[in-house]
Design an enzyme around this catalytic site. Structure first.
Site, PDB file in Angstrom:
ATOM      1  N   SER A  70     -10.968  -5.549   0.815  1.00 45.58           N
ATOM      2  CA  SER A  70     -11.732  -4.536   1.545  1.00 45.58           C
ATOM      3  C   SER A  70     -12.523  -3.675   0.558  1.00 45.58           C
ATOM      4  CB  SER A  70     -10.748  -3.655   2.315  1.00 45.58           C
ATOM      5  OG  SER A  70     -11.424  -2.574   2.884  1.00 45.58           O
ATOM      6  N   GLY A  71     -13.839  -3.565   0.772  1.00 46.38           N
ATOM      7  CA  GLY A  71     -14.715  -2.887  -0.187  1.00 46.38           C
ATOM      8  C   GLY A  71     -14.330  -1.447  -0.516  1.00 46.38           C
ATOM      9  N   HIS A  72     -13.880  -0.693   0.498  1.00 46.57           N
ATOM     10  CA  HIS A  72     -13.724   0.750   0.255  1.00 46.57           C
ATOM     11  C   HIS A  72     -12.529   1.108  -0.626  1.00 46.57           C
ATOM     12  CE1 HIS A  72     -10.552   2.040   3.304  1.00 46.57           C
ATOM     13  NE2 HIS A  72     -10.830   0.835   3.772  1.00 46.57           N
ATOM     14  N   ASN A 113       0.807  -1.219   0.000  1.00 47.14           N
ATOM     15  CA  ASN A 113       0.000   0.000   0.000  1.00 47.14           C
ATOM     16  C   ASN A 113       0.842   1.271   0.000  1.00 47.14           C
ATOM     17  OD1 ASN A 113       0.352  -1.441   2.593  1.00 47.14           O
ATOM     18  ND2 ASN A 113      -0.342   0.484   3.470  1.00 47.14           N
ATOM     19  N   CYS A 128      -3.260   4.566   7.105  1.00 42.92           N
ATOM     20  CA  CYS A 128      -3.492   3.905   8.393  1.00 42.92           C
ATOM     21  C   CYS A 128      -2.356   4.131   9.373  1.00 42.92           C
ATOM     22  CB  CYS A 128      -3.670   2.402   8.191  1.00 42.92           C
ATOM     23  SG  CYS A 128      -4.825   2.052   6.890  1.00 42.92           S
ATOM     24  N   THR A 175     -25.003 -10.788  12.468  1.00 44.32           N
ATOM     25  CA  THR A 175     -25.959 -10.603  11.375  1.00 44.32           C
ATOM     26  C   THR A 175     -25.272  -9.936  10.188  1.00 44.32           C
ATOM     27  OG1 THR A 175     -27.722 -10.423  12.972  1.00 44.32           O
ATOM     28  CG2 THR A 175     -28.196  -9.567  10.776  1.00 44.32           C
TER      29      THR A 175
HETATM   30  N1  PLP Z   1      -4.208  -4.166   4.057  1.00 40.96           N
HETATM   31  C1  PLP Z   1      -3.774  -3.233   3.209  1.00 40.96           C
HETATM   32  C2  PLP Z   1      -2.683  -3.562   2.240  1.00 40.96           C
HETATM   33  C3  PLP Z   1      -4.330  -1.959   3.221  1.00 40.96           C
HETATM   34  O1  PLP Z   1      -3.894  -1.028   2.373  1.00 40.96           O
HETATM   35  C4  PLP Z   1      -5.372  -1.679   4.149  1.00 40.96           C
HETATM   36  C5  PLP Z   1      -5.938  -0.320   4.240  1.00 40.96           C
HETATM   37  O2  PLP Z   1      -5.359   0.643   3.837  1.00 40.96           O
HETATM   38  C6  PLP Z   1      -5.810  -2.712   5.002  1.00 40.96           C
HETATM   39  C7  PLP Z   1      -5.196  -3.941   4.935  1.00 40.96           C
HETATM   40  C8  PLP Z   1      -6.914  -2.486   5.985  1.00 40.96           C
HETATM   41  O3  PLP Z   1      -8.157  -2.427   5.344  1.00 40.96           O
HETATM   42  P1  PLP Z   1      -9.409  -1.742   6.071  1.00 40.96           P
HETATM   43  O4  PLP Z   1      -9.190  -0.270   5.998  1.00 40.96           O
HETATM   44  O5  PLP Z   1     -10.603  -2.183   5.291  1.00 40.96           O
HETATM   45  O6  PLP Z   1      -9.443  -2.273   7.461  1.00 40.96           O
END
Ligand code: PLP
Length: 401
Positions: free
Chosen positions: A202-204, A154, A328, A240
């Site tokens: 991850s959807g977003h 990322n 993150c 749920t």
């Molecule tokens: N793994 C990677 C490589 C990511 O880039 C991210 C979020 O940036 C995640 C995991 C975590 O995903 P989420 O934000 O849906 O918890």
């Protein structure tokens, strides 16, 4: 001051696609049933849940019963790591991962190490951020219970040789998990071609809403559920099901998959224009991550002599949304663990900038960044103790890229 905001942070999150919202809407207040209920709205919700599961399974080349819905990529990673290692703890106490994983993986490994007595091998990467598949083979012991290596990073966009590594794991009979959160819409996701046993999404990150995720688990993989309760998701993830978000994510994955082959060359052209424009116009700019094994959407750099967060704030004042490394990890002390693992150390690694492209970005957007960024870097360097007036770096990277 610009009057339009240009978004260059698609690796952090994406806007929900209007077609995804449209697919979701009925499931909030018309077809709002609990899929476990026996009457009609419950049955409608159940039908939607299983249709979404089948759609996702088709994109992944999987069976519908191998898809587990979760609340996010972090939860998928947690379930994969904790679930398989705790299920195997009587026979194996060793995990192999890399030094550049997202914290959803690395902090789970740290907890398994500290609280449950696992031994973790954190494989190094080369200056491009690539893991050596032979090093994976060498790290395997008779006690290895899991190998978890991300599909694409990322922070620097490097794509790891997952298909090669997973086959090494398979030859030794060790479950292989990949964090594929950055992959949808950009990389192939067929789980048989990748030969993975577990894959997190991850959807977003692909135009579905935040707060919904998938863990693919190959049939036969032993997994101890980490969330227990009412037995939903075949007992693997109780709670749920979030039907509107699951329906939306299935639609988003379908869209991402069907546009991938046309979108990847378009994004790659924009990315290459961004990379060459920045490297040519900003002295001492260093591209981070692999030049060739790189996500089509991803451009990342370090600019010695500046703080990445200052660059991000200045760009924000000019109407450009970017990030300094991973969204993150903002707020973390010190330089990024990914850049450190690639041999870039403090203070050079502090000048990191990530620009990630998405569906709405155009050539004109790229040109705006190319117009604004050199001035931003020059003005910050003029105040920097690490960059002298002659334009040479006062502190060199420990290892050059
Ligand atoms: N793994 C990677 C490589 C990511 O880039 C991210 C979020 O940036 C995640 C995991 C975590 O995903 P989420 O934000 O849906 O918890």
């Amino acid at each position: 001051m610009a009057n339009t905001f240009l978004y260059f942070d698609h690796s952090a999150t994406t806007a929900t696609d209007p077609r995804v919202i449209e697919a979701m809407l009925p499931y909030f207040n018309t077809l709002y049933g609990n899929p476990s209920s026996l009457y009609s709205v419950g049955a409608e919700a159940r039908k939607a849940l299983e249709k979404a599961r089948a759609t996702i399974a088709e994109v992944l080349g999987a069976r519908p019963n191998e898809i587990i819905f979760t609340s996010c990529g972090t939860e998928s990673d947690n379930l994969a790591l904790r679930g398989t290692t705790l299920a195997a703890r009587c026979t194996g106490n060793h995990i192999i991962t890399t030094a550049i994983e997202h914290h959803a993986v690395s902090n789970t490994c740290v907890q398994l190490e500290r609280e449950f007595g696992f031994q973790v091998t954190y494989l190094p990467v080369d200056p491009d951020g690539l893991v050596d598949p032979d090093a994976v083979g060498r790290a395997i012991t008779p006690h290895t219970a899991l190998i978890s290596i991300m599909y694409a990073n990322n922070e620097v966009g490097t794509i790891e040789p997952i298909a090669e590594i997973s086959r090494i794991a398979r030859r030794h009979g060790i479950p292989f998990h990949t964090d594929a959160v950055q992959a949808p819409g950009l990389l192939p996701l067929n789980v048989d071609e990748l030969a993975v046993d577990m894959l997190s999404i991850s959807g977003h990150k692909f135009y579905a809403p935040k707060g919904i995720g998938i863990l693919y688990v190959r049939q036969g993989t032993r997994l101890l559920p980490t969330q227990t309760g009412g037995g939903q998701e075949r007992g693997m993830r109780a709670g749920t099901e979030n039907i509107p978000y699951i329906v939306g994510m299935a639609r988003a994955l379908e869209l991402a998959d069907s546009t991938r082959l046309s979108e990847v060359p378009r994004l790659s052209r924009l990315r290459d224009r961004l990379i060459s424009g920045i490297v040519e116009s900003i002295p001492d700019a260093i591209l981070t991550g692999s030049r060739n094994q790189r996500l089509a959407s991803h451009a990342s750099f370090v600019f010695p002599g500046v703080e990445g967060e200052a660059v991000v704030l200045k760009l924000s004042m000019l109407g450009i949304g970017a990030s300094s490394g991973s969204a993150c990890s903002s707020g973390d002390e010190g330089p990024s663990h990914v850049l450190s693992a690639m041999g870039l150390q403090h203070p050079v690694a502090r000048g990191s900038l990530r620009l990630t492209l998405g569906r709405e970005n155009t050539e004109q957007d790229v040109d705006r960044v190319l117009k604004e960024l050199p001035g931003v870097i020059a003005s910050l360097r003029a105040m920097s103790p690490f960059y002298n007036a002659e334009g040479t770096i006062a502190v060199q990277p420990v290892k050059s890229l």
